[in-house]
Motif scaffolding. Structure first.
Motif, PDB file in Angstrom:
ATOM      1  N   GLY A   1       0.804  -1.052  -0.039  1.00 32.83           N
ATOM      2  CA  GLY A   1      -0.066   0.256  -0.020  1.00 32.83           C
ATOM      3  C   GLY A   1       1.008   1.300  -0.108  1.00 32.83           C
TER       4      GLY A   1
ATOM      5  N   ASN B   1      -2.225  -8.691  -3.652  1.00 36.56           N
ATOM      6  CA  ASN B   1      -2.848  -8.442  -4.820  1.00 36.56           C
ATOM      7  C   ASN B   1      -1.914  -8.316  -6.037  1.00 36.56           C
TER       8      ASN B   1
ATOM      9  N   GLY C   1       1.743   2.850   8.960  1.00 32.03           N
ATOM     10  CA  GLY C   1       0.485   3.101   7.997  1.00 32.03           C
ATOM     11  C   GLY C   1      -0.765   2.591   9.005  1.00 32.03           C
TER      12      GLY C   1
ATOM     13  N   PHE D   1     -11.754   8.456   8.555  1.00 36.77           N
ATOM     14  CA  PHE D   1     -11.805   8.953   7.138  1.00 36.77           C
ATOM     15  C   PHE D   1     -12.405  10.216   7.176  1.00 36.77           C
TER      16      PHE D   1
HETATM   17  C1  LIG Z   1     -13.737   4.636   3.418  1.00 33.58           C
HETATM   18  C2  LIG Z   1     -12.657   4.930   3.526  1.00 33.58           C
HETATM   19  C3  LIG Z   1     -12.108   6.305   3.059  1.00 33.58           C
HETATM   20  C4  LIG Z   1     -10.772   6.787   3.269  1.00 33.58           C
HETATM   21  N1  LIG Z   1     -10.215   8.013   2.534  1.00 33.58           N
HETATM   22  C5  LIG Z   1      -9.145   8.598   2.830  1.00 33.58           C
HETATM   23  C6  LIG Z   1      -8.939   9.905   2.374  1.00 33.58           C
HETATM   24  O1  LIG Z   1      -9.649  10.660   1.887  1.00 33.58           O
HETATM   25  N2  LIG Z   1      -7.685  10.274   2.371  1.00 33.58           N
HETATM   26  C7  LIG Z   1      -6.734   9.458   3.110  1.00 33.58           C
HETATM   27  O2  LIG Z   1      -5.538   9.820   2.891  1.00 33.58           O
HETATM   28  N3  LIG Z   1      -6.844   8.089   3.606  1.00 33.58           N
HETATM   29  C8  LIG Z   1      -8.086   7.637   3.321  1.00 33.58           C
HETATM   30  N4  LIG Z   1      -8.398   6.337   3.835  1.00 33.58           N
HETATM   31  C9  LIG Z   1      -7.389   5.726   4.454  1.00 33.58           C
HETATM   32  C10 LIG Z   1      -6.332   5.017   3.451  1.00 33.58           C
HETATM   33  O3  LIG Z   1      -7.029   4.230   2.492  1.00 33.58           O
HETATM   34  C11 LIG Z   1      -5.487   4.226   4.386  1.00 33.58           C
HETATM   35  O4  LIG Z   1      -5.202   4.996   5.269  1.00 33.58           O
HETATM   36  C12 LIG Z   1      -4.087   4.015   3.685  1.00 33.58           C
HETATM   37  O5  LIG Z   1      -4.240   3.486   2.610  1.00 33.58           O
HETATM   38  C13 LIG Z   1      -3.210   3.402   4.699  1.00 33.58           C
HETATM   39  O6  LIG Z   1      -2.014   2.801   3.912  1.00 33.58           O
HETATM   40  P1  LIG Z   1      -1.284   1.742   4.275  1.00 33.58           P
HETATM   41  O7  LIG Z   1      -0.158   1.322   3.213  1.00 33.58           O
HETATM   42  O8  LIG Z   1      -0.972   1.659   5.840  1.00 33.58           O
HETATM   43  O9  LIG Z   1      -2.381   0.511   4.228  1.00 33.58           O
HETATM   44  P2  LIG Z   1      -3.118   0.066   2.835  1.00 33.58           P
HETATM   45  O10 LIG Z   1      -3.351   0.919   1.927  1.00 33.58           O
HETATM   46  O11 LIG Z   1      -4.197  -0.821   3.346  1.00 33.58           O
HETATM   47  O12 LIG Z   1      -2.097  -1.117   2.359  1.00 33.58           O
HETATM   48  C14 LIG Z   1      -1.964  -2.421   2.839  1.00 33.58           C
HETATM   49  C15 LIG Z   1      -1.414  -3.367   1.810  1.00 33.58           C
HETATM   50  O13 LIG Z   1      -0.985  -4.632   2.501  1.00 33.58           O
HETATM   51  C16 LIG Z   1      -1.499  -5.910   1.536  1.00 33.58           C
HETATM   52  N5  LIG Z   1      -1.490  -6.856   2.581  1.00 33.58           N
HETATM   53  C17 LIG Z   1      -2.215  -7.006   3.703  1.00 33.58           C
HETATM   54  N6  LIG Z   1      -1.866  -8.166   4.371  1.00 33.58           N
HETATM   55  C18 LIG Z   1      -1.133  -9.112   3.348  1.00 33.58           C
HETATM   56  C19 LIG Z   1      -0.465 -10.149   3.506  1.00 33.58           C
HETATM   57  N7  LIG Z   1      -0.723 -10.945   4.558  1.00 33.58           N
HETATM   58  N8  LIG Z   1       0.466 -10.648   2.503  1.00 33.58           N
HETATM   59  C20 LIG Z   1       0.652  -9.652   1.400  1.00 33.58           C
HETATM   60  N9  LIG Z   1       0.043  -8.498   1.391  1.00 33.58           N
HETATM   61  C21 LIG Z   1      -0.675  -8.111   2.191  1.00 33.58           C
HETATM   62  C22 LIG Z   1      -2.760  -5.172   1.179  1.00 33.58           C
HETATM   63  O14 LIG Z   1      -3.344  -5.966  -0.081  1.00 33.58           O
HETATM   64  C23 LIG Z   1      -2.525  -3.905   0.817  1.00 33.58           C
HETATM   65  O15 LIG Z   1      -2.328  -3.446  -0.436  1.00 33.58           O
HETATM   66  C24 LIG Z   1      -9.592   6.090   3.595  1.00 33.58           C
HETATM   67  C25 LIG Z   1     -10.009   4.694   4.063  1.00 33.58           C
HETATM   68  C26 LIG Z   1     -11.586   4.319   4.021  1.00 33.58           C
HETATM   69  C27 LIG Z   1     -11.508   2.957   4.412  1.00 33.58           C
END
Ligand SMILES: Cc1cc2nc3c(=O)[nH]c(=O)nc-3n(C[C@H](O)[C@H](O)[C@H](O)COP(=O)(O)OP(=O)(O)OC[C@H]3O[C@@H](n4cnc5c(N)ncnc54)[C@H](O)[C@@H]3O)c2cc1C
Length: 377
Positions: free
Chosen positions: A9, A34, A266, A274
């Protein structure tokens, strides 16, 4: 240094590319379950301040991200068919998929090894095989769960139900729309994130959700129902689903941020409701903060300890603001009787980070409208 990142992500990809960019001798691998073009989610938003931090960290990805931006400075509040516009709020929107593609491309250019379609099921193996294991695996983090004894996560569910849709209707600026129907009050958070589409998140309290029958409706029926609730706002455009389902917001906190050579980043580490649009910003800022400590020459134990020490207060401040914001939305029916300018004022100041004074600086015309409304009471 050998770095394994679980989760491709924004947090995982950005940390991977910053490490590799700074020192090409690092061996950095990202495991992502993914494929690279999975389209989970619609658009995400960034505030103006975040962008300068991204520019400093990696000008190339910053340029590509900002070239794909939709920008605005207004928050529009729609209540009982009256629209109040509050200016001076600088935000940008980008499709989540576009953001991920830019970061994936940049990782590949720099020599990060990207392993798509690879679900990690056993965290111990990649942890043993590297100097640093990054758990950037999102809100349902397996890494956090595997080492829960060390991280001591605290999880809590929000009271409201929400669902993340898209629409072809273009909402210029962050538009917050409130519609009271027989079942209760529905709120929509919408903004354009590309020239063709907007994010359209709907939330309501659990009682409204059940009274409307949404607990028993299939996806298509749910969308048709909400399209009727927001008919005046959607202008005939339908709501688009993308694996969309009703969920409760999950608050994530951790008593400890790292364990031996394992650290969380993250959403795996912390979430913020959100309604303050900070999830992606916080995720990418985590990556920058941790990367900088390695770039400054700290070893793994010192960098992980310093990461938690220096970043925790900032994250907690955001979580507190997000908490206030979430409570406001959970209690919105207590405010909908207000005249629209007073309702908009209450909404804008809900997280206590925006005050009367700061609103007056941002948009004096709005504050004048609010004061005139109070005088009329
Ligand atoms: C309804 C909603 C609205 C939002 N609106 C906003 C907004 O307007 N602005 C904003 O900044 N943020 C927003 N967010 C939040 C934002 O989507 C997340 O905070 C952000 O994507 C966090 O990034 P991340 O990399 O920590 O996690 P994620 O983007 O969740 O990425 C985690 C990744 O890990 C992968 N993964 C998980 N487990 C495994 C595993 N066991 N093996 C391999 N891969 C795995 C997943 O497939 C995913 O690709 C929103 C969220 C929601 C739910």
């Amino acid at each position: 240094m050998r770095v394994n990142v679980i989760g491709g992500g924004p947090a995982g990809l950005y940390f991977a590319l910053l490490m590799k960019r700074n020192d090409a001798s690092h061996r950095v691998t990202v495991f992502e379950r993914n494929p690279p073009d999975a389209t989970f989610g619609w658009g995400v938003v960034f505030s103006g301040r975040t962008l300068s931090i991204l520019r400093e960290a990696d000008p190339v990805s910053h340029r590509r991200i900002t070239e794909s931006f939709e920008t605005w400075d207004n928050v529009d509040v729609v209540l009982r068919d009256s629209r109040v516009s509050v200016r001076g709020n600088h935000f940008s929107g980008i499709a989540r998929l576009r953001l991920l593609n830019i970061l994936q491309e940049r990782c590949a250019e720099l020599g990060v090894e990207l392993r798509f379609r690879t679900e990690v099921e056993d965290v111990d193996a990649p942890a043993a095989d590297c100097d640093l294991l990054v758990g950037a695996d999102g809100v349902g983090s397996l890494v956090r769960e595997r080492y829960a004894e060390a991280f001591r996560p605290e999880l809590g569910a929000g009271r409201n139900k929400y669902i993340w849709y898209g629409t072809r209707r273009l909402f210029h600026g962050l538009t917050l729309t409130f519609r009271a129907v027989e079942a209760g009050v529905f709120a929509a958070h919408s903004y354009k994130f590309s020239p063709e589409a907007s994010t359209f998140i709907v939330e309501c309290d659990e009682e409204t959700w059940a009274r409307a029958g949404l607990d028993r409706m299939a996806d298509e029926e749910s969308r048709a129902y909400l399209a009727r609730v927001f008919a005046a706002d959607l202008g005939g455009c339908e709501l688009l689903s993308n694996n969309s389902r009703w969920i409760n917001f999950l608050l994530v906190k951790n008593a400890r941020w790292s364990r031996r050579n394992v650290v969380l980043l993250g959403d795996a580490l912390h979430t913020a409701h959100f309604s303050i649009g900070s999830g992606t910003k916080l995720a990418m800022e985590d990556s920058i903060a941790l990367f900088r400590l390695f770039a400054a020459g700290l070893g793994v134990p010192d960098a992980l300890a310093e990461f938690e020490r220096s970043r925790r207060p900032l994250v907690e401040e955001y979580q507190q603001a997000a908490h206030e914001s979430r409570l406001w939305f959970e209690n919105v029916k207590d405010y909908t009787h207000l005249p629209p300018p007073e309702f908009a004022f209450s909404l804008m100041t809900r997280s206590k980070r925006v005050t009367y004074e700061s609103l007056k600086r941002r948009d004096p015309a709005f504050v004048a409208e609010y004061e005139a409304s109070i005088k009329r009471q």
